[in-house]
Motif scaffolding. Sequence first.
Motif, PDB file in Angstrom:
ATOM      1  N   VAL A 206      47.104  23.101 -87.127  1.00 57.71           N
ATOM      2  CA  VAL A 206      47.650  22.116 -88.063  1.00 57.71           C
ATOM      3  C   VAL A 206      47.825  20.767 -87.370  1.00 57.71           C
ATOM      4  CG1 VAL A 206      48.773  23.729 -89.627  1.00 57.71           C
ATOM      5  CG2 VAL A 206      50.029  22.928 -87.626  1.00 57.71           C
ATOM      6  N   LYS A 207      47.373  19.749 -88.064  1.00 56.84           N
ATOM      7  CA  LYS A 207      47.657  18.355 -87.744  1.00 56.84           C
ATOM      8  C   LYS A 207      47.569  17.609 -89.062  1.00 56.84           C
ATOM      9  CE  LYS A 207      44.132  17.702 -84.852  1.00 56.84           C
ATOM     10  NZ  LYS A 207      43.117  18.786 -84.869  1.00 56.84           N
ATOM     11  N   ASP A 208      48.008  16.375 -89.097  1.00 55.21           N
ATOM     12  CA  ASP A 208      47.949  15.598 -90.334  1.00 55.21           C
ATOM     13  C   ASP A 208      47.011  14.425 -90.132  1.00 55.21           C
ATOM     14  OD1 ASP A 208      48.585  14.952 -92.988  1.00 55.21           O
ATOM     15  OD2 ASP A 208      50.705  15.398 -92.679  1.00 55.21           O
ATOM     16  N   PHE A 209      46.575  13.842 -91.255  1.00 58.78           N
ATOM     17  CA  PHE A 209      45.566  12.790 -91.191  1.00 58.78           C
ATOM     18  C   PHE A 209      45.823  11.773 -92.292  1.00 58.78           C
ATOM     19  CE2 PHE A 209      41.362  11.023 -92.262  1.00 58.78           C
ATOM     20  CZ  PHE A 209      40.951  10.592 -91.005  1.00 58.78           C
ATOM     21  N   SER A 210      45.716  10.497 -91.927  1.00 57.78           N
ATOM     22  CA  SER A 210      45.873   9.407 -92.891  1.00 57.78           C
ATOM     23  C   SER A 210      44.495   8.969 -93.374  1.00 57.78           C
ATOM     24  CB  SER A 210      46.605   8.228 -92.239  1.00 57.78           C
ATOM     25  OG  SER A 210      46.637   7.118 -93.116  1.00 57.78           O
ATOM     26  N   THR A 211      44.199   9.242 -94.636  1.00 57.36           N
ATOM     27  CA  THR A 211      42.874   8.904 -95.171  1.00 57.36           C
ATOM     28  C   THR A 211      42.688   7.396 -95.308  1.00 57.36           C
ATOM     29  OG1 THR A 211      43.732   9.219 -97.419  1.00 57.36           O
ATOM     30  CG2 THR A 211      42.602  11.083 -96.394  1.00 57.36           C
ATOM     31  N   SER A 212      43.773   6.622 -95.362  1.00 59.08           N
ATOM     32  CA  SER A 212      43.641   5.166 -95.449  1.00 59.08           C
ATOM     33  C   SER A 212      43.105   4.579 -94.144  1.00 59.08           C
ATOM     34  CB  SER A 212      44.988   4.521 -95.792  1.00 59.08           C
ATOM     35  OG  SER A 212      45.945   4.758 -94.775  1.00 59.08           O
ATOM     36  N   VAL A 213      43.341   5.272 -93.029  1.00 64.97           N
ATOM     37  CA  VAL A 213      42.750   4.857 -91.752  1.00 64.97           C
ATOM     38  C   VAL A 213      41.294   5.298 -91.718  1.00 64.97           C
ATOM     39  CG1 VAL A 213      42.873   5.055 -89.237  1.00 64.97           C
ATOM     40  CG2 VAL A 213      44.987   4.974 -90.589  1.00 64.97           C
ATOM     41  N   GLY A 214      41.085   6.593 -91.989  1.00 67.01           N
ATOM     42  CA  GLY A 214      39.732   7.087 -92.231  1.00 67.01           C
ATOM     43  C   GLY A 214      38.824   7.213 -91.034  1.00 67.01           C
ATOM     44  N   ASN A 215      39.373   7.141 -89.824  1.00 68.90           N
ATOM     45  CA  ASN A 215      38.545   7.354 -88.644  1.00 68.90           C
ATOM     46  C   ASN A 215      39.326   8.189 -87.641  1.00 68.90           C
ATOM     47  OD1 ASN A 215      40.204   5.537 -87.095  1.00 68.90           O
ATOM     48  ND2 ASN A 215      39.081   3.825 -87.990  1.00 68.90           N
ATOM     49  N   ILE A 216      38.807   8.355 -86.437  1.00 67.41           N
ATOM     50  CA  ILE A 216      39.396   9.276 -85.472  1.00 67.41           C
ATOM     51  C   ILE A 216      40.811   8.882 -85.071  1.00 67.41           C
ATOM     52  CG2 ILE A 216      38.592   8.117 -83.373  1.00 67.41           C
ATOM     53  CD1 ILE A 216      38.397  11.919 -84.083  1.00 67.41           C
ATOM     54  N   THR A 217      41.198   7.637 -85.330  1.00 65.84           N
ATOM     55  CA  THR A 217      42.569   7.211 -85.023  1.00 65.84           C
ATOM     56  C   THR A 217      43.529   7.526 -86.166  1.00 65.84           C
ATOM     57  OG1 THR A 217      42.240   4.960 -85.875  1.00 65.84           O
ATOM     58  CG2 THR A 217      41.695   5.354 -83.552  1.00 65.84           C
ATOM     59  N   GLY A 218      43.026   8.182 -87.217  1.00 60.93           N
ATOM     60  CA  GLY A 218      43.859   8.459 -88.377  1.00 60.93           C
ATOM     61  C   GLY A 218      44.724   9.696 -88.268  1.00 60.93           C
ATOM     62  N   PHE A 219      44.627  10.428 -87.159  1.00 65.46           N
ATOM     63  CA  PHE A 219      45.474  11.611 -86.998  1.00 65.46           C
ATOM     64  C   PHE A 219      46.903  11.189 -86.692  1.00 65.46           C
ATOM     65  CE2 PHE A 219      41.233  13.370 -86.136  1.00 65.46           C
ATOM     66  CZ  PHE A 219      41.245  14.394 -87.075  1.00 65.46           C
ATOM     67  N   VAL A 220      47.839  11.781 -87.403  1.00 66.29           N
ATOM     68  CA  VAL A 220      49.250  11.374 -87.344  1.00 66.29           C
ATOM     69  C   VAL A 220      50.137  12.620 -87.266  1.00 66.29           C
ATOM     70  CG1 VAL A 220      48.899   9.215 -88.610  1.00 66.29           C
ATOM     71  CG2 VAL A 220      49.316  11.329 -89.879  1.00 66.29           C
ATOM     72  N   PRO A 221      51.419  12.452 -86.946  1.00 66.16           N
ATOM     73  CA  PRO A 221      52.329  13.602 -86.920  1.00 66.16           C
ATOM     74  C   PRO A 221      52.397  14.309 -88.273  1.00 66.16           C
ATOM     75  CG  PRO A 221      53.329  11.730 -85.802  1.00 66.16           C
ATOM     76  CD  PRO A 221      52.079  11.210 -86.465  1.00 66.16           C
ATOM     77  N   LEU A 222      52.774  15.571 -88.243  1.00 70.66           N
ATOM     78  CA  LEU A 222      52.899  16.357 -89.470  1.00 70.66           C
ATOM     79  C   LEU A 222      53.848  15.678 -90.456  1.00 70.66           C
ATOM     80  CD1 LEU A 222      53.187  19.975 -88.007  1.00 70.66           C
ATOM     81  CD2 LEU A 222      51.144  18.818 -88.867  1.00 70.66           C
ATOM     82  N   LEU A 223      53.484  15.738 -91.731  1.00 67.65           N
ATOM     83  CA  LEU A 223      54.233  15.191 -92.862  1.00 67.65           C
ATOM     84  C   LEU A 223      54.100  13.674 -92.988  1.00 67.65           C
ATOM     85  CD1 LEU A 223      57.571  17.282 -92.761  1.00 67.65           C
ATOM     86  CD2 LEU A 223      55.398  17.823 -93.869  1.00 67.65           C
ATOM     87  N   VAL A 224      53.375  13.025 -92.082  1.00 68.62           N
ATOM     88  CA  VAL A 224      53.173  11.581 -92.151  1.00 68.62           C
ATOM     89  C   VAL A 224      51.871  11.244 -92.878  1.00 68.62           C
ATOM     90  CG1 VAL A 224      52.871   9.472 -90.767  1.00 68.62           C
ATOM     91  CG2 VAL A 224      54.526  11.206 -90.060  1.00 68.62           C
ATOM     92  N   GLY A 225      50.902  12.169 -92.853  1.00 69.04           N
ATOM     93  CA  GLY A 225      49.586  11.920 -93.438  1.00 69.04           C
ATOM     94  C   GLY A 225      49.454  12.419 -94.858  1.00 69.04           C
TER      95      GLY A 225
END
Length: 283
Positions: A206-225
């Motif tokens: 499990v990890k979270d991801f921000s689709t608004s970033v949309g690239n490899i730097t878009g991985f974020v802490p859980l519940l943030v994405g």
Amino acid sequence: MLKGINQWCYPEGTPLEKVFEYSRDAGFDAVELNLNSDDGVGLTMNTTKEEAELIVALAASYNLKLRSISTGLLWDTALSDPSESIREKGRVVVEKQLELASFMGIDTILVVPGCVTEEVSYEECYARSQDQLKKLIPLAESFEVAIGIENVWNKFLLSPLEMVRYIDELDSEFVGAYFDVGNVLQFGYPQQWIRTLGKRIKKIHVKDFSTSVGNITGFVPLLVGDVNWDKVMDALKEIGYDDTITSELTPYKLDPRPLAVDTARNMGAIIEHGTIQSQKAKG
């Protein structure tokens, strides 16, 4: 479900005693160790059976389980590499993972099957990696340790239907999916992947991801994405998954301990909320 944390969630070089101490204190049930190069901390290509058993005992002294082994070594020794000698080095890495897992009572290893590049076509990656895995299956079956194929940003196995086909063609109960929830969010919906992969799933990252970033730097802490955790938990319950879910996040820069605390708390919230929502649906 068991809450697990990957060794990579702590800064490189963190002693195993501290990895286990921080993980226990944060409230984790399990730690996923990584197979490292010879100068790494913990499991390496030179780790003996006796050393591996001492690591199991050390984890147990912190009331932690060891449920899987991952590795980053396959990025440099890909099972799909154009060079046969490099592919063979990659196979040796997986053999070492399987061997250590058998010594340590671990039932699953994580394997990145290969990489599509300008030099390696999709078809070549598919064929070469399967060829190497076929050579590894007898060892996995003899040890009764599953090879978990992970979905990663390697331009390969880009749909759940294709991943099902890839796994089923290998035709062994000891080959399945090591499914990473956050890794598919840019390309699809993890809950759909989970339902399609079904019982093939051996372990979960499990990890979270921000689709608004949309690239490899878009991985974020859980519940943030943008992962819909309720739908993910519903899908896991539907397929009957009740094993370990393991966090794999980038360490905090100042102090490694808060990441463990934050992640364990957020994982607890995900599991608890998913259970509540499931009970409401039944009621």
